[in-house]
Design an enzyme around this catalytic site. Sequence first.
Site: not given
Ligand code: BGC
Length: 906
Positions: A498, A770
């Site tokens: 990501e 997270e």
């Molecule tokens: C990310 C987040 C991001 C979110 C959107 C995720 O996959 O890691 O931090 O803001 O997607 O909701």
Amino acid sequence: MYVLNSYSKIQKSLWIVLIFCTVLNVKAKESLSLYDLTCEYQVNPLGIDQSHPRLSWKIRSDEMDVFQTAYEIRVTTDPKSFVHKGLSWTSGKVSSDQSVHIAYQGNELKSGQRYYWQVRIWDNKGHASSWSTVNFWEMGLLAPSDWKAKWIQYTKDTPKASGPSPMFRKAWNTNGKIKQARLYITSYGLYEAYINGKRVGDAYFTPGWTSFHKQLQYQVYDVSSLVKSGDNAIGVSLGDGWFRGNLMGGRNFWGKDLSLLAQLVIEYTNGEQQLIISDDSWKTSLNGPILLSDIYDGERYDARKEIANWSTAEYNAQQWQPALVNDTLSYEHLISSAAPLVKTQEHIKPVKIITTPKGEKVIDFGQNLVGWVNFHVKGQAGDSVVISHAEVLDKEGNFYIENLRRAKQQLTYTLKGGAEEHYHPHFSFQGFRYIKIDGAKELIDLANIEAVVLHSDMQQTGTFETSNALINQLQHNIQWGQKGNFVDVPTDCPQRDERLGWTGDAQAFFTTAAYNRDVAGFFIKWLKDVKADQFKSGAIPHVVPYMFNGEQGGSAGWADVATIIPWNFYQVYGDEQILKDQYTSMVNWVQFMTDNSTDGLWNKGWHFGDWLFYVPNDDRDGRAAITDKYLIAQCFYAHSAQLMINAASVLHKSDDKQRYEQLLEKIKKAFLHEFVTPSGRLVSSSQTAYVLALNFDLLPENMRAEAAKRLVENIRSYDNHLTTGFLGTPYLCHVLSRFGYLDVAYQLLLQETYPSWLYPVKMGATTIWERWDGIKPDGTFQNKDMNSFNHYAYGAIGDWMYKNIAGIQPDEIIPGYKQFRIAPKPGGEITSAKADFESVYGKISSSWRIENNTMHLEIEVPPNTKAKLVFPDIKTGEAKDEKGKTLADQDEWLTSGKHSVTFNVK
Ligand code: BGC
């Protein structure tokens, strides 16, 4: 005669003494001096492309209560002569207390030219500083036509998977005495350049990540010491990087072909100039040692394929093929890099070598970090070592990589044999605390292996410490979350497949980030892309640089990055330019919300909502803290409208200001009508709902106390736990302390069980997770598809800690800490706290301790600023300063210098 002679001798000596004393006296009186001179937030930058670069300085004085009363700047192209007629600009003596962001107003600035500058100031104490040291800035290539170089590439190839790194080289001859040399360089893909076998600069992942077809950064290097007289060569290798490497499961987002643009300008002492430009006279090869490089996947390197001396003049490149010129690539979107580049920051030694229950050979660096490993090996040609990277070990103590999803994060190094070999990757970084060594494990020299921490080279500006060790670890984790996710772009996470510029995360964390480090250049660069990638509709994409399909954007709290960061940036740096630069983008974003509203109610579109809010397992009685997504959207709509009022007011756009005032009124009315019952209950009875409504002033004054009470009741109903997600969390403690519940804010901050900030700390986290429960209390992991252990969003509590525990707060009206508040609010049985913050005016410090019911407060205020001291509610009796003077309870202004204040507390 004799008498006369000796008299005149005495007289002469007296004169000398007098002159000497006067000189000494002047020196002794020179209590005023200047330091940290910057141009566009950088010290002596190369490659400025603003037509009116802004200059700033900090003031040092031995005295207290110092303000600048006037300044004078002079700018020249010849550092030996700051005389009047040769000057490019002299401001003359300007009566002003402005010492930051003063725009150059002189002759038109020329491409590639270096400008030297000095400043001197006068203060309110009747002192004048000497002229400052001579600093400079150097202009970049201002017009596309200044680029004589051609875009070159290996061939038109379309790799399905990452392929070998193309290498480029050119040999040439210099003739004459070299005065200086500059390399202007950029690429589609990442580059590493060498001249005569030496690496150019010390940055990695250049030219950085931008929305490449809208703006592509180039860098300028002073390579005077690398170019020599006689035979020379330059060599450049390219990696896939963000440009065409893996991103979220796809490749080639911006293009398929790696390309290079390089222009070396050599100036001789006789005034002549030689240009070495990328063109079809360059040679290229795909037969180098980097067989694969990818941001997510790592690198495959075969040292047997190293080409000795390939970037020196001695090498014979007959076997290489001529580079292909690509005339279709543009020069129009080239910009000089505004942000600090990614550089090596720290070297970390292993803390433990582990053999896991599965028998894996694992090294623990003791810190979840971002960068790569540096290692030494010795063995036979063809032996290989494979290094994998992980953030955590599982419950059993085995190496765990499932949360990396498709990112391989793996290095494969094949030895060339013979002497000891040394390696670190080139075009890939990893997020890890642990590495696992496979292949010819025994060949690695474990005594010399180290983790190298890489991130954008942002100066540390903040330190924060308290008497509570867990809070200190939380601060440590916040700092490391920032280091790991500020690798050229503010990313959500640095390890799985990501690593994107998620806008919601960035806006949530901005103010915390700006306490910890100087993020000015970093965000100036990124905001350019926020603006450039904004869709025609006005929606801001979910991620910037944007690389999803179609137009995915406009989510409340994510897209509001367009208004929130510019405004918060202005608060921290006092820089109006950011509001000017982003204003249209801000307007368009608010217009998007208006276009998707009915009578002031934003009721359309898809939203992430309060991402990752508290959801218990087996939620039978509905404990999940769900907040209606449109309620959230309405709150952010109001917030963005308020920020437009603020920005329009700063920029003297009175019509706009009025327009947004009317809009805000409409938004608030719609909110009340849609989401609030007559008795003051919000339709979502969640912490985030109350927090957002209160923080953004959506409720009329007479309903706020009741709403705050409901918020606290809600917190109590979860046994003093927070339940907020990405959008509610940053404001939760702010709202509690603002509405009289400081004790509850501290209870949440100090809560050690899930969900809380300290739960991960207690579980051994070294970065911010997270999720509140990335590792559950039973030691098992959360869902592997979304479980990063390095995600800064929840670290947004740092802002509250600096502002309330230490009490360092910018002033909304006079921003940039020209005026600020010192308002510490002790609580939670913390007995001492200390924070330093390096503002654009210099160091601000707030430090307190409570002993025997007495609070001792040490404050440092930089010259040319003033601070309002706001006493905590626990104060009793009179406060005295270091001289025993009694301080007023309110409106006590402190001017520059160090202050000690003492008072009793309840
Ligand atoms: C990310 C987040 C991001 C979110 C959107 C995720 O996959 O890691 O931090 O803001 O997607 O909701």
